[in-house]
Design an enzyme around this catalytic site. Structure first.
Site, short mmCIF file in Angstrom:
data_model
loop_
_atom_site.label_atom_id
_atom_site.label_comp_id
_atom_site.label_asym_id
_atom_site.label_seq_id
_atom_site.Cartn_x
_atom_site.Cartn_y
_atom_site.Cartn_z
N CYS A 184 42.89 26.88 0.91
CA CYS A 184 42.87 25.80 -0.09
C CYS A 184 42.26 24.53 0.48
O CYS A 184 41.93 23.60 -0.27
CB CYS A 184 44.29 25.51 -0.59
SG CYS A 184 45.47 25.13 0.72
N HIS A 202 49.15 33.96 5.21
CA HIS A 202 50.38 33.22 4.87
C HIS A 202 51.62 34.12 4.89
O HIS A 202 52.61 33.81 5.55
CB HIS A 202 50.22 32.54 3.52
CG HIS A 202 49.05 31.62 3.45
ND1 HIS A 202 48.86 30.61 4.35
CD2 HIS A 202 47.99 31.58 2.60
CE1 HIS A 202 47.74 29.97 4.07
NE2 HIS A 202 47.19 30.54 3.02
#
Length: 448
Positions: A42, A10
């Site tokens: 996630c 990320h």
């Protein structure tokens, strides 16, 4: 300007994307151990639970995209040494075993985090797996197909999401954690007990206040042994937490005791031209006004973006974080931001709290739902430092509002009088955010 980026999930993805836009003349070299970038871990539980059919949808950037923009992508390359003073690094090609040397003007360390792997006997048995990256997700799916008894170790966000996913796939599920409650770090008992009750109704075995001491089996795991019992297992998923991946610059830049790299508000480390972002870093935590280790994708994306903006001139400071997060488990919509009371106490902060349970619409509305909300604040000045919400209806976005309140040092008095609209379809004349703040004010008035 020659920029080296180590790691591309990320924070790395955000940094590269913004550097391409801000400094089109920059030479960017990326070193990534995996064969993919930008994986949304996630989403693993959603993949396991069958909510997401195509795992390729869990990526939001690609190697091909970066290559088209002139970025040199060294995929499946591990940086084996890095000298931040001499501005050089060595990378090993994991497919060929060959090493190569590289130099840089600016270095961005976005090496992320890695699951804790305590030395538990039997950890090397087949079907004892981790849960972090795309390869882990594929392995969990593959191995769970033939598994009947699944044990999840660790009752944090990822652990409880996986428990739900496995149960809905018809598995016999046991959840083990050393704490006496699930989600202990994020939520108070009033917000975790409803989820625990649902787990028990679904037949999930909650083995709390227990520590795993061994895994047993011939070649494949068959049993998990704890200090209080033993549990049959065809598959074990370890989700006990994460540590920062910062060994590559250990002793060269300042870190917390945990190894999390300390950065300033412009994401620069203690060494000039060396930046860091994401789960390998400490972040400025607004509730305590101190650096803290809070590995979240939202923090990583913001930090990666800020690194890019500050590579040449320090112009965009990091506003800090509240550790805001949300979770949906069965019918429970949960969100939290900032400190719980126990976390505040551990941080040496004296706090009090206000709690309300109420329907969110006027009583004359034919459909309604109960909302539970807690506000944590410093009594001396009324500064809000934490909040939690749970409901069968979705009020999780309200915690984003409270996150903004914490970031801006709002007080319970200011929140109590904040202008929120009223419309019977959505709320009462006194919004529940006003209401919980008014409750806090009433509590303080009584204490005087």
């Amino acid at each position: 300007m020659k920029v080296a980026v180590i790691g591309c999930t990320h924070a790395g993805t955000a940094a590269i994307t913004n550097i391409i836009s801000l400094y089109p003349e920059a030479e960017i070299e990326v070193f990534e151990k995996n064969d993919n970038v930008s994986f949304l871990s996630c989403g693993i539980a959603l993949y396991v639970g069958g909510v997401v059919d195509d795992p390729n949808g869990l990526f939001y950037a690609s190697v091909e995209q970066f290559n088209k923009n002139g970025v040199q992508m060294h995929m499946e390359h591990e940086v084996t040494s890095c000298d931040v003073q001499e501005k050089k690094l060595e990378a090993k090609n994991l497919k060929t075993g060959e090493s190569s040397n590289h130099t840089f003007d600016k270095l961005i360390i976005t090496t992320g985090s890695w699951p804790f792997t305590p030395p538990i006997p039997g950890s090397d048995l087949n079907n004892v797996v981790l849960c972090k990256n795309f390869d882990h997700a594929k392995e969990i799916i593959r191995r769970s197909e033939s598994a009947k008894n699944v044990v999840v170790v660790g009752a944090g966000y990822i652990g409880v999401e996986l428990v739900e996913a496995f149960e809905e796939n018809g598995k016999n599920v046991t959840l083990i954690d050393s704490e006496d409650r699930i989600l202990n770090r994020y939520l108070d008992e009033k917000f975790t007990s409803p989820v625990e009750e649902t787990f028990e109704e679904k037949g999930i075995n909650l083995a709390l206040s227990q520590t795993v001491s061994a895994f047993e089996g011939k070649e494949t795991v068959e049993k998990v042994i704890t200090d209080k019992g033993e549990y049959e297992a065809d598959l074990v998923v370890m989700c006990i937490g994460f540590r920062p991946n910062s060994d590559i610059v250990k002793g060269q830049v300042n870190t917390l005791e945990s190894g999390a790299i300390i950065v300033d508000s412009f994401m620069q480390t203690s060494v000039k031209d060396i930046y860091a972002a994401g789960d390998c870093c400490a972040v400025f935590y607004n509730p305590t006004k101190e650096p803290a280790y809070i590995p979240l994708a939202t923090n990583a994306v913001r930090m990666g973006t800020i690194v890019a903006h500050n590579l040449v001139n320090a112009t965009l400071p990091y506003p800090g974080t509240q550790g805001t997060s949300g979770l949906k488990i069965y019918n429970h919509n949960i969100a939290s931001t900032g400190l719980t009371e126990s976390a505040a106490e551990a941080a040496g902060l004296s706090v009090r709290s206000a709690y309300i349970e109420d329907t969110y619409r006027p009583e004359f509305m034919p459909e309604n739902a109960l909302i539970k909300i807690k506000l944590v604040y410093v009594p001396d000045n009324g500064r809000i430092v934490g909040a939690q919400i749970i409901s069968d209806a979705d009020f999780t976005q309200a915690v984003n509002t409270l996150s903004v309140a914490i970031a801006n040092d709002m007080t319970i008095q200011q929140l109590a009088l904040t202008d929120f609209f009223f419309q019977p379809h959505y709320n009462k004349p006194v919004n529940f955010l006003n209401e919980v703040a008014l409750e806090a004010m009433a509590k303080e008035n009584k204490a005087k």
